[in-house]
Design an enzyme around this catalytic site. Structure first.
Site, mmCIF file in Angstrom:
data_model
loop_
_atom_site.group_PDB
_atom_site.id
_atom_site.type_symbol
_atom_site.label_atom_id
_atom_site.label_comp_id
_atom_site.label_asym_id
_atom_site.label_seq_id
_atom_site.Cartn_x
_atom_site.Cartn_y
_atom_site.Cartn_z
ATOM 1 N N TYR A 33 -13.596 -3.753 -0.503
ATOM 2 C CA TYR A 33 -12.882 -3.845 -1.777
ATOM 3 C C TYR A 33 -13.063 -2.556 -2.578
ATOM 4 O O TYR A 33 -12.087 -1.950 -3.041
ATOM 5 C CB TYR A 33 -13.394 -5.048 -2.564
ATOM 6 C CG TYR A 33 -12.728 -5.248 -3.904
ATOM 7 C CD1 TYR A 33 -11.428 -5.746 -3.983
ATOM 8 C CD2 TYR A 33 -13.399 -4.953 -5.080
ATOM 9 C CE1 TYR A 33 -10.810 -5.942 -5.209
ATOM 10 C CE2 TYR A 33 -12.798 -5.142 -6.315
ATOM 11 C CZ TYR A 33 -11.507 -5.637 -6.378
ATOM 12 O OH TYR A 33 -10.898 -5.816 -7.593
ATOM 13 N N LYS B 138 -10.249 0.309 -3.724
ATOM 14 C CA LYS B 138 -10.038 0.612 -5.141
ATOM 15 C C LYS B 138 -10.336 2.078 -5.450
ATOM 16 O O LYS B 138 -9.654 2.701 -6.260
ATOM 17 C CB LYS B 138 -10.878 -0.317 -6.025
ATOM 18 C CG LYS B 138 -10.471 -1.789 -5.910
ATOM 19 C CD LYS B 138 -9.032 -1.979 -6.339
ATOM 20 C CE LYS B 138 -8.634 -3.434 -6.387
ATOM 21 N NZ LYS B 138 -7.318 -3.634 -6.995
ATOM 22 N N SER C 223 -11.709 -14.434 -11.919
ATOM 23 C CA SER C 223 -10.318 -14.412 -11.489
ATOM 24 C C SER C 223 -9.714 -15.808 -11.389
ATOM 25 O O SER C 223 -8.626 -15.977 -10.893
ATOM 26 C CB SER C 223 -10.190 -13.683 -10.151
ATOM 27 O OG SER C 223 -10.971 -14.325 -9.180
#
Length: 154
Positions: free
Chosen positions: A103, A107, A138
């Protein structure tokens, strides 16, 4: 005359269809004034436990998808010498934390691309912004009434 927007679906992980969807959007609306890249896919796990296939899927969703869509829309913005491109990224695009290597890498890559794009688009009066929120929940979670400590705004 009433305006009825057309629903156009896009799977940001399906890199092969992004250009066609962008073309459909431009054919339908003529231009895109603001492009907000907000899709994201997360994975949590030790580096050795995450498969290379999953690493690639994360890169498709978080890096290749947004840059492919941006590159497909960009010529229209350049020809009109106007537009705004926004990347909703993550603080993990600037700092890595354990168990988030795939991840964070995706990013970081996105931040690098959009930083370079920002410099290149200045001459065309196209604004490129990167928003890097810190850690967020989230999914929707309500704290108990009056329990500010449990609030996401703490």
């Amino acid at each position: 005359q009433t305006y009825a927007p057309k629903l156009i679906l896009l799977d940001i992980t399906d890199i092969s269809c992004i250009r066609d969807v962008a073309k459909e959007i431009l054919n339908c609306y003529g231009c895109v004034d603001i492009l907000i890249n907000n899709a994201s896919m997360k994975v949590k796990g030790a580096v050795q436990s995450i498969s290379l296939e999953l690493d690639k899927k994360i890169m498709d969703a978080n890096y290749f998808g947004p840059i492919t869509l941006t590159k497909a829309i960009l010529p229209n913005m350049i020809s009109r010498r106007t537009g705004q491109i926004v990347l909703i990224n993550s603080i993990q695009g600037k700092i890595g934390i354990p168990f988030r290597a795939a991840y964070a890498a995706s990013k970081h890559a996105a931040v690098g691309f959009f930083d370079c794009l920002r410099a290149e688009m200045e001459e065309f009066d196209i604004s490129v912004s990167t928003v890097s929120p810190t850690f967020i929940c989230s999914y929707h979670r309500q704290p108990a009434p009056g329990n500010w400590e449990a609030s996401m705004w703490k």
